[in-house]
Design a protein around this motif. Sequence first.
Motif, PDB file in Angstrom:
ATOM      1  N   UNK A  69      45.160  44.140  79.948  1.00  0.00           N
ATOM      2  CA  UNK A  69      46.137  43.748  78.929  1.00  0.00           C
ATOM      3  C   UNK A  69      47.092  44.855  78.527  1.00  0.00           C
ATOM      4  N   UNK A  70      46.800  46.076  78.975  1.00  0.00           N
ATOM      5  CA  UNK A  70      47.680  47.187  78.627  1.00  0.00           C
ATOM      6  C   UNK A  70      47.598  47.583  77.167  1.00  0.00           C
ATOM      7  N   UNK A  71      46.460  47.304  76.526  1.00  0.00           N
ATOM      8  CA  UNK A  71      46.324  47.685  75.114  1.00  0.00           C
ATOM      9  C   UNK A  71      44.934  48.226  74.832  1.00  0.00           C
ATOM     10  N   UNK A  72      44.873  49.023  73.798  1.00  0.00           N
ATOM     11  CA  UNK A  72      43.624  49.585  73.316  1.00  0.00           C
ATOM     12  C   UNK A  72      42.709  48.443  72.873  1.00  0.00           C
ATOM     13  N   UNK A  73      41.416  48.584  73.102  1.00  0.00           N
ATOM     14  CA  UNK A  73      40.485  47.518  72.763  1.00  0.00           C
ATOM     15  C   UNK A  73      40.450  47.257  71.257  1.00  0.00           C
ATOM     16  N   UNK A  74      40.652  48.270  70.434  1.00  0.00           N
ATOM     17  CA  UNK A  74      40.654  48.039  68.985  1.00  0.00           C
ATOM     18  C   UNK A  74      41.867  47.211  68.564  1.00  0.00           C
ATOM     19  N   UNK A  75      43.011  47.466  69.186  1.00  0.00           N
ATOM     20  CA  UNK A  75      44.192  46.633  68.913  1.00  0.00           C
ATOM     21  C   UNK A  75      43.909  45.197  69.339  1.00  0.00           C
ATOM     22  N   UNK A  76      43.313  45.042  70.520  1.00  0.00           N
ATOM     23  CA  UNK A  76      42.975  43.701  70.989  1.00  0.00           C
ATOM     24  C   UNK A  76      42.025  43.013  70.018  1.00  0.00           C
ATOM     25  N   UNK A  77      40.977  43.721  69.586  1.00  0.00           N
ATOM     26  CA  UNK A  77      39.990  43.134  68.667  1.00  0.00           C
ATOM     27  C   UNK A  77      40.658  42.662  67.377  1.00  0.00           C
ATOM     28  N   UNK A  78      41.520  43.500  66.813  1.00  0.00           N
ATOM     29  CA  UNK A  78      42.201  43.129  65.571  1.00  0.00           C
ATOM     30  C   UNK A  78      43.066  41.887  65.771  1.00  0.00           C
ATOM     31  N   UNK A  79      43.812  41.871  66.852  1.00  0.00           N
ATOM     32  CA  UNK A  79      44.680  40.727  67.126  1.00  0.00           C
ATOM     33  C   UNK A  79      43.858  39.482  67.443  1.00  0.00           C
ATOM     34  N   UNK A  80      42.738  39.645  68.155  1.00  0.00           N
ATOM     35  CA  UNK A  80      41.844  38.535  68.486  1.00  0.00           C
ATOM     36  C   UNK A  80      41.275  37.928  67.198  1.00  0.00           C
ATOM     37  N   UNK A  81      40.761  38.798  66.316  1.00  0.00           N
ATOM     38  CA  UNK A  81      40.165  38.323  65.064  1.00  0.00           C
ATOM     39  C   UNK A  81      41.204  37.717  64.122  1.00  0.00           C
ATOM     40  N   UNK A 104      46.025  30.783  77.170  1.00  0.00           N
ATOM     41  CA  UNK A 104      45.115  30.449  78.263  1.00  0.00           C
ATOM     42  C   UNK A 104      45.122  31.482  79.391  1.00  0.00           C
ATOM     43  N   UNK A 105      45.624  32.670  79.100  1.00  0.00           N
ATOM     44  CA  UNK A 105      45.623  33.741  80.098  1.00  0.00           C
ATOM     45  C   UNK A 105      44.182  34.179  80.346  1.00  0.00           C
ATOM     46  N   UNK A 106      43.688  34.088  81.577  1.00  0.00           N
ATOM     47  CA  UNK A 106      42.301  34.467  81.855  1.00  0.00           C
ATOM     48  C   UNK A 106      42.008  35.934  81.546  1.00  0.00           C
ATOM     49  N   UNK A 107      43.015  36.777  81.547  1.00  0.00           N
ATOM     50  CA  UNK A 107      42.798  38.191  81.220  1.00  0.00           C
ATOM     51  C   UNK A 107      42.377  38.346  79.761  1.00  0.00           C
ATOM     52  N   UNK A 108      42.967  37.550  78.886  1.00  0.00           N
ATOM     53  CA  UNK A 108      42.594  37.574  77.468  1.00  0.00           C
ATOM     54  C   UNK A 108      41.135  37.149  77.322  1.00  0.00           C
ATOM     55  N   UNK A 109      40.762  36.093  78.012  1.00  0.00           N
ATOM     56  CA  UNK A 109      39.384  35.599  77.958  1.00  0.00           C
ATOM     57  C   UNK A 109      38.412  36.645  78.488  1.00  0.00           C
ATOM     58  N   UNK A 110      38.781  37.310  79.588  1.00  0.00           N
ATOM     59  CA  UNK A 110      37.905  38.326  80.168  1.00  0.00           C
ATOM     60  C   UNK A 110      37.611  39.439  79.175  1.00  0.00           C
ATOM     61  N   UNK A 111      38.640  39.925  78.493  1.00  0.00           N
ATOM     62  CA  UNK A 111      38.434  41.017  77.542  1.00  0.00           C
ATOM     63  C   UNK A 111      37.661  40.502  76.328  1.00  0.00           C
ATOM     64  N   UNK A 112      37.989  39.313  75.853  1.00  0.00           N
ATOM     65  CA  UNK A 112      37.287  38.761  74.690  1.00  0.00           C
ATOM     66  C   UNK A 112      35.793  38.628  74.969  1.00  0.00           C
ATOM     67  N   UNK A 113      35.429  38.242  76.166  1.00  0.00           N
ATOM     68  CA  UNK A 113      34.020  38.081  76.507  1.00  0.00           C
ATOM     69  C   UNK A 113      33.286  39.414  76.573  1.00  0.00           C
ATOM     70  N   UNK A 114      34.015  40.496  76.713  1.00  0.00           N
ATOM     71  CA  UNK A 114      33.383  41.817  76.759  1.00  0.00           C
ATOM     72  C   UNK A 114      33.084  42.370  75.365  1.00  0.00           C
ATOM     73  N   UNK A 115      33.748  41.832  74.350  1.00  0.00           N
ATOM     74  CA  UNK A 115      33.517  42.340  72.998  1.00  0.00           C
ATOM     75  C   UNK A 115      32.060  42.093  72.614  1.00  0.00           C
ATOM     76  N   UNK A 116      31.401  43.105  72.093  1.00  0.00           N
ATOM     77  CA  UNK A 116      29.974  42.964  71.764  1.00  0.00           C
ATOM     78  C   UNK A 116      29.677  41.823  70.808  1.00  0.00           C
TER      79      UNK A 116
END
Length: 67
Positions: A32-44, A52-64
């Motif tokens: 995604x080209x972004x820091x995981x903390x930025x992704x987590x904040x935006x996800x939450x 429906x981008x599978x890359x978003x789903x892939x990273x989301x599934x990795x979050x503990x």
Amino acid sequence: MLTASDAHDIQVVELTPDEEREYIQRESRRLLGMDVEEFRQRWEAGEFRGNDDPKVTQVAMLLPDAR
């Protein structure tokens, strides 16, 4: 499809908590080209709802604590 004979070829690698964090960070940046903390904040915050981008789903599934 995996068969019983394939099971002998599978290797499981356990990661330490630090290795797990590094892996998730690396994948978030790679996919995604972004820091995981930025992704987590935006996800939450729901910014990826309906995405429906599978890359978003892939990273989301990795979050503990993925929801």
